[in-house]
Design a protein around this motif. Structure first.
Motif, PDB file in Angstrom:
ATOM      1  N   GLN A  10       5.287  10.936   1.699  1.00 10.76           N
ATOM      2  CA  GLN A  10       3.950  10.730   1.169  1.00 10.76           C
ATOM      3  C   GLN A  10       4.038  10.143  -0.238  1.00 10.76           C
ATOM      4  O   GLN A  10       5.070  10.227  -0.899  1.00 10.76           O
ATOM      5  CB  GLN A  10       3.156  12.034   1.136  1.00 10.76           C
ATOM      6  CG  GLN A  10       3.678  13.075   0.148  1.00 10.76           C
ATOM      7  CD  GLN A  10       2.828  14.339   0.131  1.00 10.76           C
ATOM      8  OE1 GLN A  10       2.019  14.585   1.017  1.00 10.76           O
ATOM      9  NE2 GLN A  10       3.010  15.157  -0.892  1.00 10.76           N
ATOM     10  N   LYS A  60      -1.197   4.254   9.173  1.00  9.00           N
ATOM     11  CA  LYS A  60      -1.825   3.837   7.927  1.00  9.00           C
ATOM     12  C   LYS A  60      -1.877   5.003   6.949  1.00  9.00           C
ATOM     13  O   LYS A  60      -1.746   6.175   7.328  1.00  9.00           O
ATOM     14  CB  LYS A  60      -3.242   3.328   8.212  1.00  9.00           C
ATOM     15  CG  LYS A  60      -3.282   2.059   9.037  1.00  9.00           C
ATOM     16  CD  LYS A  60      -4.709   1.579   9.238  1.00  9.00           C
ATOM     17  CE  LYS A  60      -4.761   0.307  10.067  1.00  9.00           C
ATOM     18  NZ  LYS A  60      -6.155  -0.181  10.281  1.00  9.00           N
ATOM     19  N   TRP A  61      -2.081   4.668   5.682  1.00 11.70           N
ATOM     20  CA  TRP A  61      -2.129   5.701   4.649  1.00 11.70           C
ATOM     21  C   TRP A  61      -3.540   6.221   4.446  1.00 11.70           C
ATOM     22  O   TRP A  61      -4.501   5.437   4.389  1.00 11.70           O
ATOM     23  CB  TRP A  61      -1.609   5.161   3.327  1.00 11.70           C
ATOM     24  CG  TRP A  61      -0.155   4.791   3.369  1.00 11.70           C
ATOM     25  CD1 TRP A  61       0.387   3.538   3.495  1.00 11.70           C
ATOM     26  CD2 TRP A  61       0.959   5.680   3.323  1.00 11.70           C
ATOM     27  NE1 TRP A  61       1.754   3.599   3.512  1.00 11.70           N
ATOM     28  CE2 TRP A  61       2.135   4.918   3.403  1.00 11.70           C
ATOM     29  CE3 TRP A  61       1.070   7.081   3.198  1.00 11.70           C
ATOM     30  CZ2 TRP A  61       3.412   5.479   3.379  1.00 11.70           C
ATOM     31  CZ3 TRP A  61       2.341   7.638   3.168  1.00 11.70           C
ATOM     32  CH2 TRP A  61       3.493   6.842   3.260  1.00 11.70           C
ATOM     33  N   GLU A  62      -3.658   7.535   4.355  1.00 13.27           N
ATOM     34  CA  GLU A  62      -4.953   8.163   4.111  1.00 13.27           C
ATOM     35  C   GLU A  62      -4.848   9.030   2.879  1.00 13.27           C
ATOM     36  O   GLU A  62      -3.869   9.762   2.673  1.00 13.27           O
ATOM     37  CB  GLU A  62      -5.376   9.025   5.300  1.00 13.27           C
ATOM     38  CG  GLU A  62      -5.789   8.242   6.520  1.00 13.27           C
ATOM     39  CD  GLU A  62      -6.309   9.146   7.641  1.00 13.27           C
ATOM     40  OE1 GLU A  62      -6.112  10.380   7.530  1.00 13.27           O
ATOM     41  OE2 GLU A  62      -6.884   8.617   8.597  1.00 13.27           O
ATOM     42  N   ARG A  63      -5.883   9.002   2.048  1.00 17.43           N
ATOM     43  CA  ARG A  63      -5.887   9.804   0.836  1.00 17.43           C
ATOM     44  C   ARG A  63      -6.200  11.258   1.163  1.00 17.43           C
ATOM     45  O   ARG A  63      -7.085  11.557   1.961  1.00 17.43           O
ATOM     46  CB  ARG A  63      -6.935   9.258  -0.150  1.00 17.43           C
ATOM     47  CG  ARG A  63      -6.929  10.063  -1.463  1.00 17.43           C
ATOM     48  CD  ARG A  63      -7.163   9.234  -2.648  1.00 17.43           C
ATOM     49  NE  ARG A  63      -7.278  10.061  -3.847  1.00 17.43           N
ATOM     50  CZ  ARG A  63      -8.176   9.897  -4.776  1.00 17.43           C
ATOM     51  NH1 ARG A  63      -9.058   8.919  -4.666  1.00 17.43           N
ATOM     52  NH2 ARG A  63      -8.200  10.668  -5.848  1.00 17.43           N
ATOM     53  N   ASN A  64      -5.428  12.136   0.539  1.00 17.45           N
ATOM     54  CA  ASN A  64      -5.631  13.567   0.707  1.00 17.45           C
ATOM     55  C   ASN A  64      -6.390  14.101  -0.515  1.00 17.45           C
ATOM     56  O   ASN A  64      -5.885  14.038  -1.643  1.00 17.45           O
ATOM     57  CB  ASN A  64      -4.276  14.264   0.838  1.00 17.45           C
ATOM     58  CG  ASN A  64      -4.414  15.765   0.939  1.00 17.45           C
ATOM     59  OD1 ASN A  64      -5.460  16.266   1.343  1.00 17.45           O
ATOM     60  ND2 ASN A  64      -3.367  16.486   0.587  1.00 17.45           N
ATOM     61  N   PHE A  68      -1.332  10.422  -0.915  1.00 12.25           N
ATOM     62  CA  PHE A  68      -1.590   9.693   0.328  1.00 12.25           C
ATOM     63  C   PHE A  68      -0.571  10.114   1.376  1.00 12.25           C
ATOM     64  O   PHE A  68       0.638  10.168   1.110  1.00 12.25           O
ATOM     65  CB  PHE A  68      -1.482   8.180   0.088  1.00 12.25           C
ATOM     66  CG  PHE A  68      -2.557   7.624  -0.796  1.00 12.25           C
ATOM     67  CD1 PHE A  68      -3.687   7.021  -0.258  1.00 12.25           C
ATOM     68  CD2 PHE A  68      -2.445   7.715  -2.177  1.00 12.25           C
ATOM     69  CE1 PHE A  68      -4.669   6.515  -1.093  1.00 12.25           C
ATOM     70  CE2 PHE A  68      -3.422   7.205  -3.013  1.00 12.25           C
ATOM     71  CZ  PHE A  68      -4.550   6.605  -2.465  1.00 12.25           C
ATOM     72  N   ARG A  69      -1.089  10.409   2.580  1.00 12.67           N
ATOM     73  CA  ARG A  69      -0.232  10.775   3.703  1.00 12.67           C
ATOM     74  C   ARG A  69      -0.453   9.794   4.850  1.00 12.67           C
ATOM     75  O   ARG A  69      -1.520   9.198   4.969  1.00 12.67           O
ATOM     76  CB  ARG A  69      -0.547  12.203   4.165  1.00 12.67           C
ATOM     77  CG  ARG A  69      -0.219  13.269   3.122  1.00 12.67           C
ATOM     78  CD  ARG A  69      -0.255  14.664   3.739  1.00 12.67           C
ATOM     79  NE  ARG A  69       0.220  15.674   2.785  1.00 12.67           N
ATOM     80  CZ  ARG A  69      -0.577  16.524   2.161  1.00 12.67           C
ATOM     81  NH1 ARG A  69      -1.878  16.492   2.385  1.00 12.67           N
ATOM     82  NH2 ARG A  69      -0.077  17.416   1.323  1.00 12.67           N
ATOM     83  N   ARG A  70       0.538   9.700   5.729  1.00 14.37           N
ATOM     84  CA  ARG A  70       0.406   8.806   6.880  1.00 14.37           C
ATOM     85  C   ARG A  70      -0.530   9.404   7.922  1.00 14.37           C
ATOM     86  O   ARG A  70      -0.415  10.581   8.263  1.00 14.37           O
ATOM     87  CB  ARG A  70       1.760   8.550   7.533  1.00 14.37           C
ATOM     88  CG  ARG A  70       2.690   7.676   6.737  1.00 14.37           C
ATOM     89  CD  ARG A  70       3.863   7.269   7.603  1.00 14.37           C
ATOM     90  NE  ARG A  70       4.969   6.777   6.811  1.00 14.37           N
ATOM     91  CZ  ARG A  70       5.135   5.512   6.439  1.00 14.37           C
ATOM     92  NH1 ARG A  70       4.230   4.615   6.794  1.00 14.37           N
ATOM     93  NH2 ARG A  70       6.178   5.149   5.728  1.00 14.37           N
ATOM     94  N   ALA A  71      -1.414   8.564   8.441  1.00 15.57           N
ATOM     95  CA  ALA A  71      -2.257   8.979   9.555  1.00 15.57           C
ATOM     96  C   ALA A  71      -1.494   8.757  10.864  1.00 15.57           C
ATOM     97  O   ALA A  71      -0.383   8.218  10.871  1.00 15.57           O
ATOM     98  CB  ALA A  71      -3.557   8.174   9.553  1.00 15.57           C
ATOM     99  N   CYS A 102       0.840  -1.187   0.000  1.00 10.07           N
ATOM    100  CA  CYS A 102       0.000   0.000   0.000  1.00 10.07           C
ATOM    101  C   CYS A 102       0.880   1.244   0.000  1.00 10.07           C
ATOM    102  O   CYS A 102       2.086   1.154   0.235  1.00 10.07           O
ATOM    103  CB  CYS A 102      -0.908  -0.026   1.244  1.00 10.07           C
ATOM    104  SG  CYS A 102      -0.001  -0.208   2.797  1.00 10.07           S
ATOM    105  N   PRO A 103       0.258   2.403  -0.305  1.00  2.61           N
ATOM    106  CA  PRO A 103      -1.175   2.587  -0.567  1.00  2.61           C
ATOM    107  C   PRO A 103      -1.508   2.429  -2.047  1.00  2.61           C
ATOM    108  O   PRO A 103      -0.619   2.336  -2.884  1.00  2.61           O
ATOM    109  CB  PRO A 103      -1.398   4.038  -0.140  1.00  2.61           C
ATOM    110  CG  PRO A 103      -0.101   4.712  -0.504  1.00  2.61           C
ATOM    111  CD  PRO A 103       0.974   3.690  -0.206  1.00  2.61           C
TER     112      PRO A 103
END
Length: 348
Positions: free
Chosen positions: A264, A342-346, A335-338, A231-232
C-alpha cells in the motif's frame, strides 16, 4: 564492489577521481556495451489505464510507479512490475536480490542524495546475515553538456571535466556502488553517451526516459507511463517532491511512499505555506516555453506532458492553499489495491 560478467571489475588509476575513472572504464566495457545495445533493442512497455476499458491488456499486472526522489522496494509475491520514467538528467536505478527477487527502484536526482539513498534502497533487499548477489541496472541521464574536444570517452588519464547535471550524478552513483561492500552485478548501463541521441543540429536528447523491472525474473524493459498510470495520488506526490526540498527532515534522503509488506501507499503529510499559492498563480501565467525554461534542468529534452503536469500541480495549490485540507488532522494519505487492481483511498 562492482562485478561485471561475474567477475570483480578492476581499474588501474592514479587519478584523484577514482570514481570517474571507474565510470569511464565501465562505459567502454564490451560486456556492458552489448547489454546496453540489447536493452535498446527491447520493445518499450507502455503503461496506461483506459477510462473506457479499465486496464489495458499490457498492464493487467500489478505495478508500482516511482516518482523523482522516491524509491520503492517490492516483493515479487505481491508486485509484478516496478518502474519509473520522466528521467532526463535524472537516473533510474534498480537493485534486485538474485536469491529472493526483492527489487528496489529509485529515481535519483542529485549527487548529494546517493550515499543515504543506497542505504534506503538496500534496507529490505540485503540480509546482513547472508552474502547476497545483487543485479543492478542504471537507465537515464544523457550528454546534457557536449565535450569540447570530442563526444567519446577515452581511456586517457587526463579526462576533460564534464559539467551539467547528468555526469556528476552518474559519477557519484558509480563511485558509491564501487566503494560499498555489497556485491553489485552491473547488468545495464544505459546512461550518458549510451543514452544520447542527437538531431540534425547536434542537439542532445535522452533515448530512454524510463524503465520497468519484471520482478519474477529480473528482466528490464524500456518503459513509459502516462498520467493515469503514475498512481496513486499523482499530483499530491509531485507537490510533496517540491515541498521536500524545503523540509530539513528529508534533506539527503529519498522520499518513502510505498510500504513493501502491506502493498500500500502511505503518503506522509507535507506542508506548504501560502506563498506557494502565490508562486503557483504567477507560474500559471507563463507560456509553455517559459515553463520549460524556468522549471526544467533540460528544457529541450522534456516529455510532451511535462508542462501539463506542472500546470496540474499549480492548479491544485491554487485550489488548496492550506496543506491541512490535503492532510486532514495531519494524517497520511493511504491507498490500498482494490479487487480490480486499481488504487483506492482509505479514509479510516
Amino acid at each position: 564492489m562492482i562485478f561485471v560478467d561475474g567477475a570483480p571489475f578492476t581499474v588501474e588509476s592514479s587519478s584523484s577521481n577514482k570514481g570517474a575513472d571507474v565510470l569511464y572504464a565501465l562505459m567502454e566495457c564490451h560486456y556492458l556495451v552489448n547489454a546496453t545495445n540489447s536493452f535498446k533493442g527491447t520493445p518499450e512497455m507502455r503503461f496506461t489505464v483506459s477510462e473506457q476499458s479499465g486496464v489495458e491488456r499490457s498492464t493487467m499486472s500489478k505495478w508500482i510507479y516511482v516518482f523523482q526522489k522516491e524509491y520503492a522496494i517490492v516483493d515479487p509475491a505481491l508486485v509484478d512490475f516496478v518502474g519509473t520514467d520522466e528521467a532526463t538528467t535524472c537516473v533510474g536505478i534498480a537493485i534486485r536480490n538474485r536469491k529472493n527477487g526483492m527489487t528496489s527502484v529509485a529515481h535519483m536526482d542529485f549527487p548529494d542524495i546517493i550515499k543515504i539513498a543506497l542505504s534506503q534502497m538496500l534496507s529490505l533487499v540485503v540480509d546482513p546475515a547472508s552474502d547476497v548477489e545483487l543485479d543492478v541496472h542504471l537507465v537515464g541521464g544523457f550528454e546534457d553538456v557536449l565535450l569540447e574536444e570530442n563526444n567519446n570517452i577515452t581511456r586517457t588519464g587526463d579526462h576533460k571535466k564534464m559539467e551539467g547535471y547528468s555526469f556528476p550524478l552518474c559519477n557519484k552513483i558509480i563511485e558509491s556502488l564501487w566503494t560499498r561492500p555489497e556485491k553489485f552485478h552491473l547488468q545495464t548501463l544505459c546512461i550518458l553517451r549510451h543514452n544520447t541521441r542527437r538531431d540534425s543540429e547536434g542537439n542532445a536528447y535522452p533515448i530512454f526516459n524510463g524503465f520497468v523491472v519484471k520482478t519474477s525474473d529480473g528482466s528490464v524493459f524500456p518503459a513509459s507511463f502516462d498520467s493515469t498510470s503514475r498512481c496513486p495520488d499523482e499530483v499530491v506526490r509531485r507537490i510533496r517532491l517540491s515541498s521536500s526540498y524545503e523540509d530539513p527532515s528529508w534533506e539527503g534522503r529519498l522520499l518513502e511512499t510505498y510500504e513493501t509488506q502491506t502493498d500500500q501507499f502511505k503518503i506522509e503529510p507535507c506542508r506548504w505555506s501560502p506563498w506557494k499559492q502565490r508562486i503557483a498563480l504567477s507560474l500559471q501565467c507563463l507560456s509553455d516555453s517559459e515553463i520549460l525554461q524556468s522549471c526544467s534542468t533540460s528544457p529541450s529534452a522534456e516529455g510532451p506532458d511535462f508542462v501539463e503536469s506542472a500546470r496540474r500541480q499549480w492548479a491544485y495549490l491554487v485550489e488548496h492553499p492550506d496543506w491541512r485540507e490535503t492532510f486532514p488532522k495531519k494524517k497520511p494519505r493511504i491507498f490500498r489495491r482494490a479487487a480490480d487492481g486499481k488504487w483506492e483511498r482509505n479514509f479510516n
